[in-house]
Design a protein around this motif. Structure first.
Motif, PDB file in Angstrom:
ATOM      1  N   UNK A  27      -0.785  35.631  41.983  1.00  0.00           N
ATOM      2  CA  UNK A  27      -1.057  34.209  42.183  1.00  0.00           C
ATOM      3  C   UNK A  27      -2.259  33.814  41.331  1.00  0.00           C
ATOM      4  N   UNK A  28      -2.249  32.573  40.863  1.00  0.00           N
ATOM      5  CA  UNK A  28      -3.386  32.029  40.130  1.00  0.00           C
ATOM      6  C   UNK A  28      -3.869  30.836  40.932  1.00  0.00           C
ATOM      7  N   UNK A  29      -5.159  30.798  41.250  1.00  0.00           N
ATOM      8  CA  UNK A  29      -5.670  29.674  42.034  1.00  0.00           C
ATOM      9  C   UNK A  29      -7.029  29.260  41.499  1.00  0.00           C
ATOM     10  N   UNK A  30      -7.361  28.005  41.807  1.00  0.00           N
ATOM     11  CA  UNK A  30      -8.625  27.456  41.329  1.00  0.00           C
ATOM     12  C   UNK A  30      -9.177  26.520  42.388  1.00  0.00           C
ATOM     13  N   UNK A  31     -10.440  26.693  42.697  1.00  0.00           N
ATOM     14  CA  UNK A  31     -11.107  25.780  43.618  1.00  0.00           C
ATOM     15  C   UNK A  31     -11.657  24.615  42.805  1.00  0.00           C
ATOM     16  N   UNK A  32     -11.239  23.400  43.156  1.00  0.00           N
ATOM     17  CA  UNK A  32     -11.627  22.226  42.374  1.00  0.00           C
ATOM     18  C   UNK A  32     -12.670  21.365  43.070  1.00  0.00           C
ATOM     19  N   UNK A  33     -12.945  21.639  44.335  1.00  0.00           N
ATOM     20  CA  UNK A  33     -13.873  20.785  45.077  1.00  0.00           C
ATOM     21  C   UNK A  33     -15.023  21.582  45.649  1.00  0.00           C
ATOM     22  N   UNK A  34     -15.201  21.438  46.954  1.00  0.00           N
ATOM     23  CA  UNK A  34     -16.311  22.051  47.675  1.00  0.00           C
ATOM     24  C   UNK A  34     -16.306  23.578  47.538  1.00  0.00           C
ATOM     25  N   UNK A  35     -17.491  24.149  47.422  1.00  0.00           N
ATOM     26  CA  UNK A  35     -17.615  25.609  47.345  1.00  0.00           C
ATOM     27  C   UNK A  35     -17.917  26.221  48.701  1.00  0.00           C
ATOM     28  N   UNK A  36     -17.952  25.388  49.740  1.00  0.00           N
ATOM     29  CA  UNK A  36     -18.176  25.855  51.103  1.00  0.00           C
ATOM     30  C   UNK A  36     -16.995  26.729  51.529  1.00  0.00           C
ATOM     31  N   UNK A  37     -17.223  27.991  51.957  1.00  0.00           N
ATOM     32  CA  UNK A  37     -16.109  28.875  52.280  1.00  0.00           C
ATOM     33  C   UNK A  37     -15.189  28.335  53.377  1.00  0.00           C
TER      34      UNK A  37
ATOM     35  N   UNK B 274       0.482  39.939  37.294  1.00  0.00           N
ATOM     36  CA  UNK B 274      -0.677  39.066  37.084  1.00  0.00           C
ATOM     37  C   UNK B 274      -1.828  39.456  37.996  1.00  0.00           C
ATOM     38  N   UNK B 275      -1.513  39.766  39.259  1.00  0.00           N
ATOM     39  CA  UNK B 275      -2.548  40.087  40.234  1.00  0.00           C
ATOM     40  C   UNK B 275      -3.040  38.816  40.910  1.00  0.00           C
ATOM     41  N   UNK B 276      -4.060  38.972  41.737  1.00  0.00           N
ATOM     42  CA  UNK B 276      -4.625  37.831  42.456  1.00  0.00           C
ATOM     43  C   UNK B 276      -5.806  37.306  41.660  1.00  0.00           C
ATOM     44  N   UNK B 277      -5.611  36.133  41.061  1.00  0.00           N
ATOM     45  CA  UNK B 277      -6.704  35.502  40.327  1.00  0.00           C
ATOM     46  C   UNK B 277      -7.206  34.373  41.216  1.00  0.00           C
ATOM     47  N   UNK B 278      -8.244  34.663  41.969  1.00  0.00           N
ATOM     48  CA  UNK B 278      -8.789  33.697  42.919  1.00  0.00           C
ATOM     49  C   UNK B 278     -10.221  34.077  43.237  1.00  0.00           C
ATOM     50  N   UNK B 279     -11.002  33.099  43.627  1.00  0.00           N
ATOM     51  CA  UNK B 279     -12.393  33.351  43.957  1.00  0.00           C
ATOM     52  C   UNK B 279     -12.575  33.610  45.433  1.00  0.00           C
ATOM     53  N   UNK B 280     -13.603  34.363  45.762  1.00  0.00           N
ATOM     54  CA  UNK B 280     -14.064  34.714  47.099  1.00  0.00           C
ATOM     55  C   UNK B 280     -13.175  34.460  48.293  1.00  0.00           C
ATOM     56  N   UNK B 281     -13.387  33.338  48.988  1.00  0.00           N
ATOM     57  CA  UNK B 281     -12.639  33.090  50.222  1.00  0.00           C
ATOM     58  C   UNK B 281     -11.122  32.997  50.015  1.00  0.00           C
ATOM     59  N   UNK B 282     -10.699  32.408  48.889  1.00  0.00           N
ATOM     60  CA  UNK B 282      -9.255  32.299  48.626  1.00  0.00           C
ATOM     61  C   UNK B 282      -8.638  33.674  48.414  1.00  0.00           C
ATOM     62  N   UNK B 283      -9.348  34.561  47.746  1.00  0.00           N
ATOM     63  CA  UNK B 283      -8.851  35.923  47.514  1.00  0.00           C
ATOM     64  C   UNK B 283      -8.575  36.615  48.849  1.00  0.00           C
ATOM     65  N   UNK B 284      -9.478  36.442  49.809  1.00  0.00           N
ATOM     66  CA  UNK B 284      -9.294  37.058  51.131  1.00  0.00           C
ATOM     67  C   UNK B 284      -8.016  36.559  51.785  1.00  0.00           C
ATOM     68  N   UNK B 285      -7.746  35.256  51.680  1.00  0.00           N
ATOM     69  CA  UNK B 285      -6.526  34.682  52.276  1.00  0.00           C
ATOM     70  C   UNK B 285      -5.289  35.299  51.631  1.00  0.00           C
ATOM     71  N   UNK B 286      -5.271  35.378  50.290  1.00  0.00           N
ATOM     72  CA  UNK B 286      -4.088  35.914  49.600  1.00  0.00           C
ATOM     73  C   UNK B 286      -3.887  37.397  49.881  1.00  0.00           C
TER      74      UNK B 286
END
Length: 192
Positions: A133-143, A113-125
Motif C-alpha cells: 500500500x502507498x499512503x500519504x498524510x496530507x493534514x494533521x500530524x496528530x496520531x 511494493x511493501x507498506x509505504x506509510x508513516x508512523x501511525x498509518x503503518x501500524x494500522x496497515x
C-alpha cells in the motif's frame, strides 16, 4: 443444563480463537493540577488487528502505563472493523479518509511494493494485514487524527462482490474484461 454449558464453551472458544496482535502507537504523559500540586497520568493509543482484514484502535487513560495500555487494547478490540482486501494483500481501490484536520490518501500498490506509510498509518496497515500500500498524510500530524482518518478511509473501502450485490449484478459484469487488456497488449507487441 448441558446446552447452557455448551453455549458458554462455544463463546469462550470464539473469544480465544482469533489471535489479535496489538501495536502501541503513542503514549502521552498528562497532568492534572490539584490543590497539593500535580497528579500525573498516562494516555495510550493502541491499534489491534488479526492481520487478516480486521482492525481497530482504542485509547486509554490511567495512573500507570500498563493499565492505560490494557484499557486502550480492550477498547480497540470492541471497535474492530472488517476491511475487504484484494488478494489478501492490498486495497481494492484508491480512497481518501478524513477526520477533523486529518486527511490521508490511501492507494493500492502492485505486489512487492511493501507498506509505504508513516508512523501511525503503518501500524494500522500492519495490524490489518496489508502487504502492499502507498499512503500519504496530507493534514494533521496528530496520531489520533491520522489513525481516525485512516480508519475512515478503510470503512469506505468496498469489494467488487459488495458493489455487485448492491447493484444486483454479477461480479464479472462490474470488473473490466481481462481479455480486452491482453488483446491490447498483443496488438502493441505486433505494432512494434
Amino acid at each position: 443444563m448441558a446446552r447452557d454449558n455448551q453455549r458458554g464453551g462455544n463463546r469462550r472458544d470464539r473469544d480465544e480463537a482469533p489471535e489479535f496482535a496489538d501495536r502501541l502507537v503513542a503514549i502521552n504523559r498528562v497532568s492534572k493540577t490539584v490543590k497539593g500540586g500535580k497528579r500525573f497520568g498516562f494516555a495510550a493509543l493502541v491499534v489491534v488487528g488479526d492481520q487478516r482484514g480486521r482492525v481497530g484502535f482504542g485509547k486509554g487513560k490511567a495512573k500507570e502505563v500498563p493499565e492505560a495500555i490494557r484499557k486502550a487494547t480492550e477498547q480497540a478490540k470492541r471497535q474492530m472493523i472488517r476491511v475487504p482486501l484484494r488478494e489478501g494483500r492490498t486495497l481494492h481501490h484508491d480512497i481518501e479518509g478524513r477526520h477533523g484536520a486529518g486527511r490521508v490518501a490511501l492507494r493500492t500498490a502492485p505486489a512487492g511494493t511493501g507498506i509505504i506509510a508513516g508512523g501511525p498509518m503503518r501500524a494500522v496497515f500492519e495490524m490489518l494485514g496489508v502487504q502492499d500500500v502507498v499512503s500519504k498524510s496530507l493534514g494533521s500530524q496528530n496520531p489520533y487524527n491520522m489513525i481516525r482518518a485512516t480508519i475512515d478511509g478503510l470503512k469506505l473501502q468496498s469489494s467488487p462482490r459488495s458493489v455487485a450485490q448492491r447493484r444486483g449484478k454479477k461480479v464479472a459484469d462490474i470488473l473490466p474484461k481481462r481479455e480486452d487488456a491482453s488483446h491490447a497488449s498483443d496488438q502493441v507487441a505486433e505494432d512494434a
